[in-house]
Design a protein around this motif. Structure first.
Motif, PDB file in Angstrom:
ATOM      1  N   ARG A 102      48.423 -31.311 -19.235  1.00 23.64           N
ATOM      2  CA  ARG A 102      47.171 -31.003 -18.550  1.00 23.64           C
ATOM      3  C   ARG A 102      47.375 -29.922 -17.503  1.00 23.64           C
ATOM      4  O   ARG A 102      46.522 -29.071 -17.281  1.00 23.64           O
ATOM      5  CB  ARG A 102      46.605 -32.268 -17.899  1.00 23.64           C
ATOM      6  CG  ARG A 102      46.003 -33.254 -18.889  1.00 23.64           C
ATOM      7  CD  ARG A 102      45.143 -34.256 -18.162  1.00 23.64           C
ATOM      8  NE  ARG A 102      45.929 -35.074 -17.251  1.00 23.64           N
ATOM      9  CZ  ARG A 102      46.488 -36.235 -17.571  1.00 23.64           C
ATOM     10  NH1 ARG A 102      46.361 -36.704 -18.800  1.00 23.64           N
ATOM     11  NH2 ARG A 102      47.174 -36.924 -16.685  1.00 23.64           N
ATOM     12  N   ALA A 103      48.524 -29.973 -16.812  1.00 24.69           N
ATOM     13  CA  ALA A 103      48.777 -29.027 -15.728  1.00 24.69           C
ATOM     14  C   ALA A 103      49.274 -27.682 -16.241  1.00 24.69           C
ATOM     15  O   ALA A 103      49.309 -26.701 -15.504  1.00 24.69           O
ATOM     16  CB  ALA A 103      49.808 -29.608 -14.759  1.00 24.69           C
ATOM     17  N   LEU A 153      60.197 -37.209  -6.744  1.00 22.88           N
ATOM     18  CA  LEU A 153      60.307 -36.984  -5.300  1.00 22.88           C
ATOM     19  C   LEU A 153      59.122 -37.597  -4.568  1.00 22.88           C
ATOM     20  O   LEU A 153      59.277 -38.201  -3.492  1.00 22.88           O
ATOM     21  CB  LEU A 153      60.403 -35.484  -5.015  1.00 22.88           C
ATOM     22  CG  LEU A 153      60.499 -35.084  -3.538  1.00 22.88           C
ATOM     23  CD1 LEU A 153      61.705 -35.727  -2.863  1.00 22.88           C
ATOM     24  CD2 LEU A 153      60.550 -33.558  -3.407  1.00 22.88           C
ATOM     25  N   GLU A 154      57.944 -37.469  -5.138  1.00 25.13           N
ATOM     26  CA  GLU A 154      56.747 -38.070  -4.544  1.00 25.13           C
ATOM     27  C   GLU A 154      56.893 -39.586  -4.430  1.00 25.13           C
ATOM     28  O   GLU A 154      56.582 -40.174  -3.390  1.00 25.13           O
ATOM     29  CB  GLU A 154      55.532 -37.720  -5.403  1.00 25.13           C
ATOM     30  CG  GLU A 154      54.209 -38.245  -4.876  1.00 25.13           C
ATOM     31  CD  GLU A 154      53.047 -37.891  -5.787  1.00 25.13           C
ATOM     32  OE1 GLU A 154      51.935 -38.400  -5.532  1.00 25.13           O
ATOM     33  OE2 GLU A 154      53.232 -37.125  -6.750  1.00 25.13           O
ATOM     34  N   LEU A 155      57.408 -40.217  -5.481  1.00 24.34           N
ATOM     35  CA  LEU A 155      57.619 -41.668  -5.449  1.00 24.34           C
ATOM     36  C   LEU A 155      58.666 -42.052  -4.405  1.00 24.34           C
ATOM     37  O   LEU A 155      58.505 -43.049  -3.686  1.00 24.34           O
ATOM     38  CB  LEU A 155      58.061 -42.164  -6.824  1.00 24.34           C
ATOM     39  CG  LEU A 155      57.017 -42.145  -7.935  1.00 24.34           C
ATOM     40  CD1 LEU A 155      57.658 -42.581  -9.253  1.00 24.34           C
ATOM     41  CD2 LEU A 155      55.846 -43.057  -7.600  1.00 24.34           C
ATOM     42  N   LEU A 185      69.959 -34.385  -7.179  1.00 19.52           N
ATOM     43  CA  LEU A 185      68.589 -33.975  -7.487  1.00 19.52           C
ATOM     44  C   LEU A 185      67.878 -33.460  -6.243  1.00 19.52           C
ATOM     45  O   LEU A 185      67.093 -32.500  -6.313  1.00 19.52           O
ATOM     46  CB  LEU A 185      67.803 -35.167  -8.055  1.00 19.52           C
ATOM     47  CG  LEU A 185      68.317 -35.802  -9.342  1.00 19.52           C
ATOM     48  CD1 LEU A 185      67.410 -36.974  -9.735  1.00 19.52           C
ATOM     49  CD2 LEU A 185      68.394 -34.780 -10.465  1.00 19.52           C
ATOM     50  N   TYR A 186      68.132 -34.102  -5.089  1.00 21.08           N
ATOM     51  CA  TYR A 186      67.448 -33.767  -3.838  1.00 21.08           C
ATOM     52  C   TYR A 186      68.456 -33.832  -2.696  1.00 21.08           C
ATOM     53  O   TYR A 186      69.546 -34.384  -2.833  1.00 21.08           O
ATOM     54  CB  TYR A 186      66.311 -34.749  -3.550  1.00 21.08           C
ATOM     55  CG  TYR A 186      65.426 -35.039  -4.733  1.00 21.08           C
ATOM     56  CD1 TYR A 186      64.468 -34.120  -5.147  1.00 21.08           C
ATOM     57  CD2 TYR A 186      65.546 -36.229  -5.446  1.00 21.08           C
ATOM     58  CE1 TYR A 186      63.649 -34.380  -6.250  1.00 21.08           C
ATOM     59  CE2 TYR A 186      64.746 -36.501  -6.533  1.00 21.08           C
ATOM     60  CZ  TYR A 186      63.805 -35.568  -6.939  1.00 21.08           C
ATOM     61  OH  TYR A 186      63.010 -35.825  -8.024  1.00 21.08           O
ATOM     62  N   ASN A 187      68.035 -33.282  -1.531  1.00 19.92           N
ATOM     63  CA  ASN A 187      68.848 -33.442  -0.335  1.00 19.92           C
ATOM     64  C   ASN A 187      67.957 -33.702   0.876  1.00 19.92           C
ATOM     65  O   ASN A 187      66.729 -33.835   0.736  1.00 19.92           O
ATOM     66  CB  ASN A 187      69.775 -32.236  -0.116  1.00 19.92           C
ATOM     67  CG  ASN A 187      69.012 -30.937   0.083  1.00 19.92           C
ATOM     68  OD1 ASN A 187      67.998 -30.882   0.772  1.00 19.92           O
ATOM     69  ND2 ASN A 187      69.514 -29.870  -0.526  1.00 19.92           N
ATOM     70  N   ARG A 188      68.583 -33.775   2.026  1.00 18.41           N
ATOM     71  CA  ARG A 188      67.882 -34.121   3.271  1.00 18.41           C
ATOM     72  C   ARG A 188      66.612 -33.311   3.473  1.00 18.41           C
ATOM     73  O   ARG A 188      65.567 -33.849   3.863  1.00 18.41           O
ATOM     74  CB  ARG A 188      68.841 -33.915   4.448  1.00 18.41           C
ATOM     75  CG  ARG A 188      68.195 -34.057   5.811  1.00 18.41           C
ATOM     76  CD  ARG A 188      69.101 -33.555   6.925  1.00 18.41           C
ATOM     77  NE  ARG A 188      68.345 -33.442   8.161  1.00 18.41           N
ATOM     78  CZ  ARG A 188      68.365 -34.361   9.120  1.00 18.41           C
ATOM     79  NH1 ARG A 188      69.108 -35.441   8.980  1.00 18.41           N
ATOM     80  NH2 ARG A 188      67.644 -34.206  10.216  1.00 18.41           N
ATOM     81  N   ASN A 214      59.885 -29.438 -13.838  1.00 15.82           N
ATOM     82  CA  ASN A 214      59.240 -29.330 -12.536  1.00 15.82           C
ATOM     83  C   ASN A 214      58.315 -30.506 -12.273  1.00 15.82           C
ATOM     84  O   ASN A 214      58.298 -31.071 -11.174  1.00 15.82           O
ATOM     85  CB  ASN A 214      58.451 -28.017 -12.434  1.00 15.82           C
ATOM     86  CG  ASN A 214      59.357 -26.815 -12.364  1.00 15.82           C
ATOM     87  OD1 ASN A 214      60.516 -26.922 -11.976  1.00 15.82           O
ATOM     88  ND2 ASN A 214      58.839 -25.660 -12.755  1.00 15.82           N
ATOM     89  N   THR A 215      57.538 -30.883 -13.260  1.00 13.42           N
ATOM     90  CA  THR A 215      56.589 -31.978 -13.074  1.00 13.42           C
ATOM     91  C   THR A 215      57.299 -33.304 -12.857  1.00 13.42           C
ATOM     92  O   THR A 215      56.943 -34.067 -11.959  1.00 13.42           O
ATOM     93  CB  THR A 215      55.647 -32.077 -14.288  1.00 13.42           C
ATOM     94  OG1 THR A 215      54.972 -30.837 -14.464  1.00 13.42           O
ATOM     95  CG2 THR A 215      54.617 -33.177 -14.092  1.00 13.42           C
TER      96      THR A 215
END
Length: 204
Positions: free
Chosen positions: A13-14, A27-29, A194-197, A20-21
């Motif tokens: 849809r996006a 990250l949102e969760l 996957l992520y950092n501070r 990316n999605t």
């Protein structure tokens, strides 16, 4: 024909890419379910002005799928071919299971191994669960939820090596940027996250 998964429909849809999605949604969760500001003492003994608990997000059905897919892709891009994925008790166990499930769907499959923090006081007294069928010298990758100093991760690496296996790399959900990545690399093990501070605190 299998039904498209919810995040696949959202991507369509996006008009965006899966990677990316999915990574943005995970990250949102994590921000919604497991991130808090305040005063905390971490398992490393350090004090911190923020706390990240990945479990409330990755134990959701949606979060479990997303983290498994994201970690699997990162493992294959940054670590390479391995025989199994090892999760460090407690937070890493669900991650190893999520990656194993994702790998079964995508192929080739990676079995999950759980690494105990200490030897069982009864029964088989194993430190590693799920590794019996692996050949000596098999290559494993370790998955972690958060990495601070890297101490608990390196103890797990030592346990895996002492059991006769090789550790090709460590992939974390969150690197707190407090020296753990350097410590792991200094031990001769590749590290990625996957992520950092900054993904949570907004700083650099």
């Amino acid at each position: 024909m299998a039904r498209p998964r919810r995040w696949e429909l959202a991507v369509a849809r996006a008009g965006g890419t899966w990677w990316n999605t999915a990574v943005d949604r995970l990250l949102e969760l994590l921000r919604e379910r497991g991130f808090r500001r305040g005063s905390f003492v971490l398992s490393s003994g350090r004090e911190s002005d923020f706390f990240i608990d990945c479990k409330p997000a990755v134990l959701l059905a949606e979060g479990h799928v997303l983290v498994g897919e994201a970690l699997l892709r990162t493992i294959r891009e940054t670590v390479g071919e391995v025989a199994a994925v090892a999760g460090v008790e407690l937070g890493g166990c669900s991650l190893a299971s999520a990656v194993a499930q994702a790998s079964w769907q995508a192929g080739p499959p990676l079995d999950a191994v759980y690494v105990r923090k200490q030897e069982k006081g009864h029964g088989t007294r194993r430190l590693l669960e799920g590794a019996n069928h692996l050949a000596k010298g098999a290559k494993l990758v370790v998955v972690e939820d958060t990495v601070t100093t890297g101490g608990s991760t390196l103890r797990a690496v030592d346990a895996i090596r002492d059991s006769g296996f090789e550790v090709e790399g460590v992939v974390a959900v969150v690197d707190r940027l407090e020296g753990g990545a350097a410590a792991i690399r200094d031990a001769g093990v590749r590290f990625s996250a996957l992520y950092n501070r900054s993904d949570f605190m907004g700083d650099t």
